[in-house]
Design a protein around this motif. Sequence first.
Motif, short mmCIF file in Angstrom:
data_model
loop_
_atom_site.label_atom_id
_atom_site.label_comp_id
_atom_site.label_asym_id
_atom_site.label_seq_id
_atom_site.Cartn_x
_atom_site.Cartn_y
_atom_site.Cartn_z
N THR A 21 -42.55 -38.73 -8.54
CA THR A 21 -42.02 -40.19 -8.24
C THR A 21 -40.31 -39.99 -8.45
N VAL A 22 -39.60 -40.76 -7.88
CA VAL A 22 -38.33 -41.06 -8.54
C VAL A 22 -38.21 -42.68 -8.89
N GLU A 23 -37.24 -42.87 -10.04
CA GLU A 23 -37.06 -44.05 -10.60
C GLU A 23 -35.91 -44.76 -9.80
N THR A 24 -36.08 -45.79 -9.55
CA THR A 24 -34.86 -46.22 -8.47
C THR A 24 -34.78 -47.79 -8.59
N PHE A 57 -37.89 -48.84 -11.02
CA PHE A 57 -39.17 -49.10 -10.25
C PHE A 57 -39.41 -47.66 -9.51
N LEU A 58 -40.44 -47.39 -9.60
CA LEU A 58 -41.08 -45.86 -9.07
C LEU A 58 -41.50 -45.96 -7.82
N CYS A 319 -45.07 -46.94 -0.11
CA CYS A 319 -43.82 -47.37 -0.81
C CYS A 319 -44.28 -48.13 -2.12
N LEU A 320 -45.20 -49.05 -2.26
CA LEU A 320 -45.20 -49.65 -3.19
C LEU A 320 -46.31 -49.41 -4.22
N ILE A 326 -45.25 -49.52 -13.69
CA ILE A 326 -44.87 -49.74 -15.03
C ILE A 326 -46.53 -50.10 -15.64
N GLU A 327 -47.40 -49.57 -15.25
CA GLU A 327 -48.54 -49.95 -15.48
C GLU A 327 -48.98 -49.29 -16.99
N ASP A 328 -48.49 -48.04 -17.13
CA ASP A 328 -48.67 -47.20 -18.22
C ASP A 328 -47.94 -47.97 -19.51
N LYS A 329 -47.03 -48.93 -19.19
CA LYS A 329 -46.47 -49.66 -20.48
C LYS A 329 -47.22 -50.59 -20.84
#
Length: 627
Positions: A21-24, A57-58, A319-320, A326-329
């Motif tokens: 993934t990329v964080e953007t 956002f991943l 894409c979504l 962020i579910e891991d958080k």
Amino acid sequence: MDSGKDVLFLQVSSLTSVSNTVETSVESVIVSFILHYCELSTLDLWLLEKSYSCPQFLLPLNALSAWTVKRTNSSDIPQEIQNCQLPAIWSPGSRTCISGLCAVLRWSLKSQLKFEKSSVCKDLLGFRSGCLMSCSETSVWTKFCEVEFPFATNNFVKDFLKSQLGGSSVFVLPVELVRLETHFRKPVKTHNIRKRKQDILRNVKAEIQKTNCFISSFNENCESNGKQKSLNLLKKNNLSISDERVTEKHDIEENIWDLNHVYAEGIDMTLADLILFPCVHIIRNLLKTENMRKNVPLIEEWYKRLQHSSCVNRATRICLMDNSGIEDKLNEVKETFRLIVPEVSEESLYSRDRGRPKIKARYHEPSSVIMKFLSHGIEPLFKKISRKTDYGLDWSQLPAAVHPSGGDLPKPRLERKCQQLENMVWSVLDLAVSGQTIVDFCSGGGHLGLVLAYCLPQCKVVLVENKEASLTRARSRVETLGLQNVTFYQCNLGYYNGQFDIGVCLHACGVATDLVIKKCVEKLAAFVCCPCCYGFIHDTHLVHYPRSKKVAQTEISHKEYILLCHAADETEVDTPSAEQGKYCMGLVDTDRAFYAKEHDYTVTLSTLQPPSCTPKNNLLIGVPATW
């Protein structure tokens, strides 16, 4: 950029916490979603790596696999892209940079239409290709879609994480989400609303007639063919006169009815729906379906309706990521929490909606406001300019493409436009030094910027304009002239972040003049501005009025200031209000001059010569103390 294609630049984080993934930013997620929805293939993609602040956002890497992708840092990208806000597109063939969410998406859709006839792209651009065409600085709806809702989504995720990880069980819904729900409750307001209602009326009447004919046939069949055959006939011709777009069916014959919002802009899906959908998807995944259905039911219905589209489902799947990655958080998030729904006004999201609250200042006598200025010793600061050199412009000796007639200007306005340009060009030539960068904000077809580029070949000239048609005319003139010192930016003027030396604008409407002066002050650049459309001045998310501390100390109210601005617009020649209008113009521009002076500028307020070249003939010239 060897492929010759336009290049899309998205900003991503140089680090990522999840593999593949990329964080953007949320804007980059929206762009990626829409590219996949339309299956756009006319762009290359560069990912600009920068550090990010929470939340990120991943975006799955496979969401980018359809394009030629290059990851890079700021040192490796064109200076034109460094000068503007991302997302942005660089079109090297036309020396044009497109910046801002809506402008980038509209350019992408139109580029695809040039490549292939795509009904999907054409439909998303809406009626006369006008969807989200107006800039966010003047359009309430564009600002909501481009700025406010993505920003609210970003803040929502951040606040939600903070609240949940802190153990809180109470959360406030984003105001913008409630505003969108309110928007969906209102009748549809579109440019072609009457025609669309007439089309629907014809269809519904035809359906009623068809149903009545069927009922008659059904009754006859009941008598002659028996009950079972009649029931089969009924199933085969399952007709209904219901239409979810129609609000008042009982008044349909009288045409006294409204249309419900099926989509964000009315009864057709447009680009606005696809910008809002990823944001709602992110919010919905955190709030859960039941909370959405309970608190914003119309948004939930709209969301479900969009999910019926196979293109939306495909783009969502690619894409979504659930919970925007962020579910891991949120491993210990409470399953139940109490939501507070904030109260919002019923104010329309359309600037031209007659239902929007407006200050009724027009036609009111401004004498009491003028007296308030005078009681504080404030009068218009008009001063005659003494020029270093007499720069006479002999238009007959200039190439035809430099002349305003090259920009499709009507003949009756040509002489006056030439006089206006002479005043502006003289003022810039007094200031300009070889090697400087001059930005023509709200440049239109390039009337001012191209004269400056021709007269100052050793300077760089940048044209900033949000209307694609205007820049197309300007590019054509530049190609004819063979100028190599001109670059084009199709974007809101606030999205241009490059360093420059002189900012100019000729008749930038209302707030735009103040945005130009503000931008110049931020960059310590000189400015030459001829304001216009004082009656369109209003507070925005970027500027507030009065502009200066000195005028604010008069304790003039916002309503009084707007009244003054409306009076400043009443400057038609040979009218009783013209002299008073000129005086009010002077007061508004004196406020602008005070603002610049409070930032260590030397400012001159004068009048274009001859004054008859335009009723809006004030000229503001500001030079920073650092010069």
